[in-house]
Design a protein around this motif. Structure first.
Motif, PDB file in Angstrom:
ATOM      1  N   LYS A  13       0.841  -1.187   0.000  1.00  0.00           N
ATOM      2  CA  LYS A  13       0.000   0.000   0.000  1.00  0.00           C
ATOM      3  C   LYS A  13       0.878   1.239   0.000  1.00  0.00           C
ATOM      4  O   LYS A  13       1.983   1.232   0.532  1.00  0.00           O
ATOM      5  N   LYS A  14       0.395   2.285  -0.597  1.00  0.00           N
ATOM      6  CA  LYS A  14       1.136   3.529  -0.692  1.00  0.00           C
ATOM      7  C   LYS A  14       1.488   4.034   0.710  1.00  0.00           C
ATOM      8  O   LYS A  14       0.632   4.102   1.594  1.00  0.00           O
ATOM      9  N   GLY A  15       2.753   4.333   0.900  1.00  0.00           N
ATOM     10  CA  GLY A  15       3.213   4.843   2.191  1.00  0.00           C
ATOM     11  C   GLY A  15       3.648   3.775   3.169  1.00  0.00           C
ATOM     12  O   GLY A  15       4.223   4.072   4.209  1.00  0.00           O
ATOM     13  N   SER A  16       3.395   2.490   2.868  1.00  0.00           N
ATOM     14  CA  SER A  16       3.815   1.430   3.781  1.00  0.00           C
ATOM     15  C   SER A  16       5.314   1.203   3.646  1.00  0.00           C
ATOM     16  O   SER A  16       5.902   1.440   2.590  1.00  0.00           O
ATOM     17  N   LYS A  17       5.936   0.717   4.727  1.00  0.00           N
ATOM     18  CA  LYS A  17       7.378   0.533   4.731  1.00  0.00           C
ATOM     19  C   LYS A  17       7.741  -0.859   4.235  1.00  0.00           C
ATOM     20  O   LYS A  17       7.019  -1.823   4.446  1.00  0.00           O
ATOM     21  N   ASN A  18       8.887  -0.945   3.582  1.00  0.00           N
ATOM     22  CA  ASN A  18       9.407  -2.206   3.096  1.00  0.00           C
ATOM     23  C   ASN A  18       9.834  -3.048   4.301  1.00  0.00           C
ATOM     24  O   ASN A  18      10.596  -2.599   5.145  1.00  0.00           O
ATOM     25  N   GLU A  23      13.500  -4.360   8.851  1.00  0.00           N
ATOM     26  CA  GLU A  23      14.231  -5.356   9.638  1.00  0.00           C
ATOM     27  C   GLU A  23      15.723  -5.032   9.695  1.00  0.00           C
ATOM     28  O   GLU A  23      16.349  -5.117  10.751  1.00  0.00           O
ATOM     29  N   ILE A  24      16.290  -4.624   8.577  1.00  0.00           N
ATOM     30  CA  ILE A  24      17.718  -4.265   8.554  1.00  0.00           C
ATOM     31  C   ILE A  24      17.981  -3.067   9.456  1.00  0.00           C
ATOM     32  O   ILE A  24      18.965  -3.044  10.205  1.00  0.00           O
ATOM     33  N   ARG A  25      17.106  -2.089   9.433  1.00  0.00           N
ATOM     34  CA  ARG A  25      17.282  -0.911  10.293  1.00  0.00           C
ATOM     35  C   ARG A  25      17.204  -1.295  11.762  1.00  0.00           C
ATOM     36  O   ARG A  25      17.967  -0.789  12.587  1.00  0.00           O
ATOM     37  N   GLU A  26      16.287  -2.179  12.110  1.00  0.00           N
ATOM     38  CA  GLU A  26      16.165  -2.636  13.497  1.00  0.00           C
ATOM     39  C   GLU A  26      17.431  -3.361  13.936  1.00  0.00           C
ATOM     40  O   GLU A  26      17.944  -3.121  15.024  1.00  0.00           O
TER      41      GLU A  26
END
Length: 86
Positions: A13-18, A23-26
């Motif tokens: 959906k538009k605006g949803s995060k990959n 997971e990589i950022r966490e």
């Protein structure tokens, strides 16, 4: 069939995060948190000029860069002086 606006055919959906990026950022966040003392030690061991460069390089991820602003004045208008006093 022509493309229709908003028709993502089951995609994100538009605006949803990959999910992979999230997971990589966490994981990177936890890596930094678990090694904060070591990072401080490494940072302190740098030469002053290298420490400043590292600080400025890392700051761009925390503090947004400011864009330069150009002020134009019509040469027929008088210059206004602004006095900043408390």
């Amino acid at each position: 069939m022509p493309f229709k606006e908003g028709n993502n055919l089951g995609g994100r959906k538009k605006g949803s995060k990959n999910k992979a990026t999230t997971e990589i950022r966490e994981r990177f966040k936890y890596l930094l948190e678990d090694n904060m003392d070591r990072l401080h030690q490494d940072f302190d061991e740098l030469e002053p000029k290298d420490r400043i460069k590292a600080f400025l390089d890392l700051a761009q991820y925390v503090v947004p860069k400011l864009k330069s602003t150009e002020i134009k004045q019509d040469k027929d208008q008088p210059v206004i002086t602004i006095d900043f006093t408390e």
